[in-house]
Design an enzyme around this catalytic site. Sequence first.
Site, PDB file in Angstrom:
ATOM      1  N   SER A  92       0.802  -1.214   0.000  1.00 50.55           N
ATOM      2  CA  SER A  92       0.000   0.000   0.000  1.00 50.55           C
ATOM      3  C   SER A  92       0.835   1.263   0.000  1.00 50.55           C
ATOM      4  O   SER A  92       0.295   2.360  -0.010  1.00 50.55           O
ATOM      5  CB  SER A  92      -0.902   0.002   1.230  1.00 50.55           C
ATOM      6  OG  SER A  92      -0.087  -0.063   2.377  1.00 50.55           O
ATOM      7  N   THR A 194      -2.504   3.469   4.248  1.00 50.70           N
ATOM      8  CA  THR A 194      -1.637   4.620   4.060  1.00 50.70           C
ATOM      9  C   THR A 194      -0.816   4.700   5.327  1.00 50.70           C
ATOM     10  O   THR A 194      -1.347   4.450   6.406  1.00 50.70           O
ATOM     11  CB  THR A 194      -2.481   5.903   3.945  1.00 50.70           C
ATOM     12  OG1 THR A 194      -3.148   5.879   2.680  1.00 50.70           O
ATOM     13  CG2 THR A 194      -1.649   7.152   4.035  1.00 50.70           C
ATOM     14  N   THR A 212       1.517   6.968   0.449  1.00 47.25           N
ATOM     15  CA  THR A 212       0.619   5.890   0.020  1.00 47.25           C
ATOM     16  C   THR A 212       0.762   5.599  -1.473  1.00 47.25           C
ATOM     17  O   THR A 212       1.209   6.459  -2.237  1.00 47.25           O
ATOM     18  CB  THR A 212      -0.851   6.294   0.294  1.00 47.25           C
ATOM     19  OG1 THR A 212      -1.702   5.182   0.061  1.00 47.25           O
ATOM     20  CG2 THR A 212      -1.309   7.434  -0.592  1.00 47.25           C
ATOM     21  N   ARG A 222      -5.875   9.009 -10.844  1.00 45.97           N
ATOM     22  CA  ARG A 222      -6.593   9.315  -9.598  1.00 45.97           C
ATOM     23  C   ARG A 222      -5.613   9.698  -8.473  1.00 45.97           C
ATOM     24  O   ARG A 222      -4.580   9.072  -8.277  1.00 45.97           O
ATOM     25  CB  ARG A 222      -7.419   8.090  -9.180  1.00 45.97           C
ATOM     26  CG  ARG A 222      -8.240   8.300  -7.902  1.00 45.97           C
ATOM     27  CD  ARG A 222      -7.526   7.796  -6.671  1.00 45.97           C
ATOM     28  NE  ARG A 222      -8.376   7.837  -5.486  1.00 45.97           N
ATOM     29  CZ  ARG A 222      -7.929   7.612  -4.259  1.00 45.97           C
ATOM     30  NH1 ARG A 222      -6.676   7.324  -4.043  1.00 45.97           N
ATOM     31  NH2 ARG A 222      -8.743   7.674  -3.225  1.00 45.97           N
ATOM     32  N   GLY A 224      -5.714  10.717  -4.251  1.00 50.24           N
ATOM     33  CA  GLY A 224      -6.579  10.689  -3.072  1.00 50.24           C
ATOM     34  C   GLY A 224      -6.320  11.841  -2.132  1.00 50.24           C
ATOM     35  O   GLY A 224      -5.852  12.913  -2.531  1.00 50.24           O
ATOM     36  N   THR A 245      -6.568   7.950   6.907  1.00 48.55           N
ATOM     37  CA  THR A 245      -6.434   6.816   6.005  1.00 48.55           C
ATOM     38  C   THR A 245      -7.832   6.361   5.604  1.00 48.55           C
ATOM     39  O   THR A 245      -8.817   6.742   6.232  1.00 48.55           O
ATOM     40  CB  THR A 245      -5.635   5.664   6.665  1.00 48.55           C
ATOM     41  OG1 THR A 245      -5.472   4.607   5.715  1.00 48.55           O
ATOM     42  CG2 THR A 245      -6.333   5.119   7.884  1.00 48.55           C
ATOM     43  N   GLY A 246      -7.913   5.566   4.555  1.00 48.79           N
ATOM     44  CA  GLY A 246      -9.219   5.098   4.097  1.00 48.79           C
ATOM     45  C   GLY A 246      -9.575   5.718   2.759  1.00 48.79           C
ATOM     46  O   GLY A 246      -8.695   6.154   2.011  1.00 48.79           O
TER      47      GLY A 246
HETATM   48  N1  ASP Z   1      -6.308   7.454   1.704  1.00 50.90           N
HETATM   49  C1  ASP Z   1      -5.676   6.732   0.634  1.00 50.90           C
HETATM   50  C2  ASP Z   1      -6.256   7.161  -0.669  1.00 50.90           C
HETATM   51  O1  ASP Z   1      -7.448   7.390  -0.753  1.00 50.90           O
HETATM   52  C3  ASP Z   1      -5.813   5.269   0.704  1.00 50.90           C
HETATM   53  C4  ASP Z   1      -5.626   4.623   1.999  1.00 50.90           C
HETATM   54  O2  ASP Z   1      -5.519   5.234   3.041  1.00 50.90           O
HETATM   55  O3  ASP Z   1      -5.570   3.399   2.002  1.00 50.90           O
HETATM   56  O4  ASP Z   1      -5.528   7.218  -1.622  1.00 50.90           O
END
Ligand code: ASP
Length: 335
Positions: A92, A194, A212, A222, A224, A245-246
């Site tokens: 990741s 992340t 990340t 894309r 994030g 994160t997320g």
């Molecule tokens: N926040 C990150 C993103 O949307 C992904 C993650 O935290 O896993 O790119």
Amino acid sequence: MKRRHFIKNASLTGVGLAVGSTIVGCAETPSEEKKSIIAAATTKASLPLVIATWHVIDATAKAMEILQAGGNALDAVEQGCMIEEANEKGQSVGKGGLPDRDGNVTLDACIMDKHGNCGSVVYLQNITHAVSVARKVMEDTPHVMLAGEGAKQFAVSKGFEAEDLLTDASKQAWEKWKVEAKYKPIINIENHDTIGMLAIDKNGDISGACTTSGLAYKMGGRVGDSPIIGSGLFVDNEIGAAVATGLGEEVVKTVGSFLVVELMRQGKTPQEACEEAISRIVNKPNSDYKNFQVGYIAVNKKGETGSYSIHQWFSMTKFQDGVNEQIQSDYFNKS
Ligand code: ASP
């Protein structure tokens, strides 16, 4: 080790995982060992300290090594994040990160210091240590953010080595994904990772970093929340810091990390601020929160920490007072 497995094993071996001020799976009176874990997980303001998203004890150990030697929080968060970026097994972040739907590994990262200076790279390819490139953007350019080919050329001009970041394991995972090629943001925590890290050094100064490879199998191009100052990360040395994160789209829509810091400015504890920031997401009319994960960690100037997520299985790694541990986060969706 996969996080779910770690959590299961930890509760079986009696190591215990702290949630707020309790230990998961320990109904009996806590032993002395467990009491010390509880104490470390709550609000002791002993410095230095470092916290990070997920289970990254090697990364927090590196950061603490720097802090204990009298190093500053900025060096600590950069070098802590670099451990995960170089870890090819982590799919990741950095080298070995899962690619986008076209098979390209594209990295996002940012860093922010005690003065409010910040640097960021988005859609960076072929450079493992995106967080260090972000630091160079902060320190060696008049800009905050560099993207794509320009970010890569800048990195190479600064001596970073260009290399292929797609490992065999990540390539195989992508090939498998391509069979059905379903693209939808799911809760799967293995796909939403992340490394966000926040540190307070011996002087009481705060810095943060976030790095990340983004959402696995994302659309080409894309970006994030993670490299967006205020969304993926925010540091205010007077107040505290937060990192996310997320599902980045949901964090960006609420400017999540800035929100957490502003809530702390208004007097909320880091825990309360993380909970309020999550509630802004889940309480939106027609929120689809059951189908995605977001988690925040935060620290305030006093060294109090907090973490909260929408769903179970989010965790924070915290190194303070000689204890480097994974703390299971409390979460919103208990249904
Ligand atoms: N926040 C990150 C993103 O949307 C992904 C993650 O935290 O896993 O790119």
